[in-house]
Design a protein around this motif. Sequence first.
Motif, PDB file in Angstrom:
ATOM      1  N   LYS A  52      34.522  69.135  58.591  1.00 13.21           N
ATOM      2  CA  LYS A  52      35.036  68.091  59.611  1.00 13.21           C
ATOM      3  C   LYS A  52      36.154  68.600  60.391  1.00 13.21           C
ATOM      4  O   LYS A  52      37.291  68.978  59.847  1.00 13.21           O
ATOM      5  N   PHE A  82      33.552  44.231  61.750  1.00 10.58           N
ATOM      6  CA  PHE A  82      32.985  45.670  61.462  1.00 10.58           C
ATOM      7  C   PHE A  82      33.913  46.553  61.557  1.00 10.58           C
ATOM      8  O   PHE A  82      34.187  47.399  60.639  1.00 10.58           O
ATOM      9  N   LYS A 134      31.512  62.558  48.509  1.00 10.78           N
ATOM     10  CA  LYS A 134      32.537  61.554  48.199  1.00 10.78           C
ATOM     11  C   LYS A 134      31.847  60.083  47.810  1.00 10.78           C
ATOM     12  O   LYS A 134      31.291  59.558  48.605  1.00 10.78           O
ATOM     13  N   LYS A 135      32.486  59.646  46.712  1.00  8.34           N
ATOM     14  CA  LYS A 135      31.819  58.418  46.104  1.00  8.34           C
ATOM     15  C   LYS A 135      32.689  57.309  46.947  1.00  8.34           C
ATOM     16  O   LYS A 135      34.055  57.325  46.920  1.00  8.34           O
ATOM     17  N   ARG A 183      38.689  54.751  50.339  1.00  4.42           N
ATOM     18  CA  ARG A 183      38.221  55.874  50.059  1.00  4.42           C
ATOM     19  C   ARG A 183      39.271  57.108  49.653  1.00  4.42           C
ATOM     20  O   ARG A 183      39.116  57.761  48.788  1.00  4.42           O
ATOM     21  N   VAL A 227      28.784  45.617  54.913  1.00  2.00           N
ATOM     22  CA  VAL A 227      27.567  46.437  54.529  1.00  2.00           C
ATOM     23  C   VAL A 227      27.547  47.696  55.600  1.00  2.00           C
ATOM     24  O   VAL A 227      27.286  48.728  55.200  1.00  2.00           O
ATOM     25  N   PHE A 256      29.535  59.330  57.150  1.00  2.00           N
ATOM     26  CA  PHE A 256      30.845  60.187  57.576  1.00  2.00           C
ATOM     27  C   PHE A 256      31.528  61.160  56.545  1.00  2.00           C
ATOM     28  O   PHE A 256      31.642  62.290  56.740  1.00  2.00           O
ATOM     29  N   LEU A 257      31.345  60.572  55.297  1.00  2.31           N
ATOM     30  CA  LEU A 257      32.266  61.271  54.185  1.00  2.31           C
ATOM     31  C   LEU A 257      31.252  62.218  53.466  1.00  2.31           C
ATOM     32  O   LEU A 257      31.523  63.093  52.913  1.00  2.31           O
ATOM     33  N   LEU A 292      35.482  48.939  58.525  1.00  2.00           N
ATOM     34  CA  LEU A 292      35.400  50.392  58.672  1.00  2.00           C
ATOM     35  C   LEU A 292      36.613  50.815  58.461  1.00  2.00           C
ATOM     36  O   LEU A 292      36.742  51.774  57.635  1.00  2.00           O
ATOM     37  N   ALA A 331      37.360  50.361  54.586  1.00  2.00           N
ATOM     38  CA  ALA A 331      36.588  51.339  53.811  1.00  2.00           C
ATOM     39  C   ALA A 331      37.133  52.773  53.688  1.00  2.00           C
ATOM     40  O   ALA A 331      36.934  53.380  52.554  1.00  2.00           O
ATOM     41  N   ALA A 380      29.839  48.764  57.675  1.00  2.00           N
ATOM     42  CA  ALA A 380      31.076  49.475  57.688  1.00  2.00           C
ATOM     43  C   ALA A 380      30.895  50.816  56.447  1.00  2.00           C
ATOM     44  O   ALA A 380      30.920  51.868  56.607  1.00  2.00           O
ATOM     45  N   GLU A 381      30.377  50.287  55.193  1.00  2.84           N
ATOM     46  CA  GLU A 381      30.074  50.918  54.170  1.00  2.84           C
ATOM     47  C   GLU A 381      28.959  52.048  54.624  1.00  2.84           C
ATOM     48  O   GLU A 381      29.276  53.096  54.033  1.00  2.84           O
ATOM     49  N   ARG A 382      28.030  51.676  55.047  1.00  2.00           N
ATOM     50  CA  ARG A 382      27.044  52.761  55.618  1.00  2.00           C
ATOM     51  C   ARG A 382      27.643  53.984  56.415  1.00  2.00           C
ATOM     52  O   ARG A 382      27.424  55.117  56.485  1.00  2.00           O
ATOM     53  N   VAL A 383      28.453  53.412  57.377  1.00  2.00           N
ATOM     54  CA  VAL A 383      29.038  54.521  58.424  1.00  2.00           C
ATOM     55  C   VAL A 383      29.884  55.488  57.580  1.00  2.00           C
ATOM     56  O   VAL A 383      29.861  56.622  57.910  1.00  2.00           O
ATOM     57  N   VAL A 384      30.814  54.939  56.717  1.00  2.00           N
ATOM     58  CA  VAL A 384      31.759  55.522  55.968  1.00  2.00           C
ATOM     59  C   VAL A 384      31.145  56.742  55.001  1.00  2.00           C
ATOM     60  O   VAL A 384      31.477  57.833  54.990  1.00  2.00           O
ATOM     61  N   ARG A 385      29.845  56.067  54.259  1.00  2.00           N
ATOM     62  CA  ARG A 385      29.467  57.108  53.588  1.00  2.00           C
ATOM     63  C   ARG A 385      28.724  58.009  54.145  1.00  2.00           C
ATOM     64  O   ARG A 385      28.639  59.201  53.894  1.00  2.00           O
TER      65      ARG A 385
END
Lengths: 333, 333
Positions: free
Chosen positions: B332, B280, A332-333, B291, A318, A327-328, B284, B287, A320-325
Amino acid sequence: MSKKDFVPQEIARRIEQGNRRALARAITLVESAHPTHRAQAAELLEALGSNRQAIRIGMSGTPGVGKSTFIESFGLQLVESGLRVAVLAVDPSSARSGGSILGDKTRMDHLSRHPSAFIRPSPSQTHLGGVARRTREATALCEAAGFDVVLIETVGVGQSETMVGEMADLFVLLLAPAGGDELQGVKRGIMEMADLILINKADGDLKAAASRTCADYAGALRLMRKRAQDPEGFPKALMVSAIESNGLSQSWIEMQSLVDWRKQNGVWQSTRADQNAFWFNAELRHALLTRLENDPEAVAASAAMQKAIRAGQVAPSVAAERVVRSFLGPDKK
Amino acid sequence: MSKKDFVPQEIARRIEQGNRRALARAITLVESAHPTHRAQAAELLEALGSNRQAIRIGMSGTPGVGKSTFIESFGLQLVESGLRVAVLAVDPSSARSGGSILGDKTRMDHLSRHPSAFIRPSPSQTHLGGVARRTREATALCEAAGFDVVLIETVGVGQSETMVGEMADLFVLLLAPAGGDELQGVKRGIMEMADLILINKADGDLKAAASRTCADYAGALRLMRKRAQDPEGFPKALMVSAIESNGLSQSWIEMQSLVDWRKQNGVWQSTRADQNAFWFNAELRHALLTRLENDPEAVAASAAMQKAIRAGQVAPSVAAERVVRSFLGPDKK
């Protein structure tokens, strides 16, 4: 190189004309991890126009097997027959062990002074991924510079062999004569990569032992599964003496016959194509992860969540998903 | 679960009340790789309010060692003493081998029917990363459901042991009595992970052999470097007989004393914290790469460049940089 002085087309032209200083500086450029240098290296690699291909020979052997002496003798024989030879050393541990950085050229005294030879010691870099890219790009530069043979030397530690195997056209394993049927600490995977196993030091007192060791390995190779990339009789074990320059011509004849067969049977090009695709995938992963690691916001977001992550208050997936979201971005879905 | 029916707080409440059907369905949810299910799983994990911690026991052993029989006997003893026990199986190969998916519950016949036990066979999934996340999240669900012990069973193949070691509080290695001093194919790395080595089948004709094997391993363990996470006397080797239920109480006493020591010495929490941080970082990377792999434009850009990449007309690093740049957009760096 400062931005003003950097004209990739001009450097590429000089490399392709065989300018050794330009080649050496270009290799220094591809060795750098600095973003400006990476961008310049990319421009330079794109500016190279030649389709020249060298025979890329990966070479490995446990310490003490006489690798430097072999490369010196073998390389000299090649340059004296009119070929141009580049030697690149891959040693992820050289930054720590120290020795080999200064040692390479000293130990290949005659070869290093020959006008048709070019020897490049390991960069002082321990990251295997960085070493892989540097060696691959240095090889491409040497090919553009018109070298006929690029010897990529590595130490017998496993991971670096696999890496070199993924960028070489053929792989040579150098071994010493063994007493009895020891395995000399050679990992099975490395033996399976070898196209040619050379038992060095087949001279003086060790000649009989070399003969036995060679027969042992020839027997072991016959038991191995036939590979699609091999003509009849390969992989092969031979005896050589780097000190007495014995067996070197025969080794080169075997290498050439293997190369010829592979070129005629489409294996040469398909192997190179697969290797390029392999490295593209590796670089893609690396490039993307590096961006994340260098992104100040992503780093800050990860750091801010560390306490909750470590305490188990948020599931790793969860977080990791937040950080990636973030970041992107929302697109980006 | 359709979006309408999915109320994470409600499901979390039911799991925390010990509703087995809710737990089973939630595990099915965390096993799914479908994006909608992943999002629901994340919401559910966030909705769990409990800070309950089970003792997470990783357990491994080569095939034929009597693992199922051991878990059946050991688990029954725990539930009969009033504890609640969950068993999760990790078998990345189960999709191929088939057997264990249906076999798990059958082989643990009595335990599986006990109201205080919950047995969950391996999902039919071969991707180790997916199995890791599923097992970790299923463990968290079992803890929220109030289980006192979560047994995470794996097969002796190496990679899955390392993975289970990164999510267990203690690790038990089950071995069979060996004739002489064989190593039973146990990798050194797995032996070094073990907190407790149990020599099973210490009954009937094998009792003497079990005693010798146990002494051999006890000796080998004494030679190993002392680990910071161990009290005096650990790691330890013991004899057990799953069939005769001998040595099981003693095993549990040893496990509890290890847990107590680690809790008192701060090792328990720091290990869990490090494990969470480890996962984590793994999540990361996973994930972010997922994407990229699922981005239609990035996939198309890679495909469009494949020909030039394979032909060596563009350096792998240069091609990778281009794909990553277009994926991340101009903002980025």
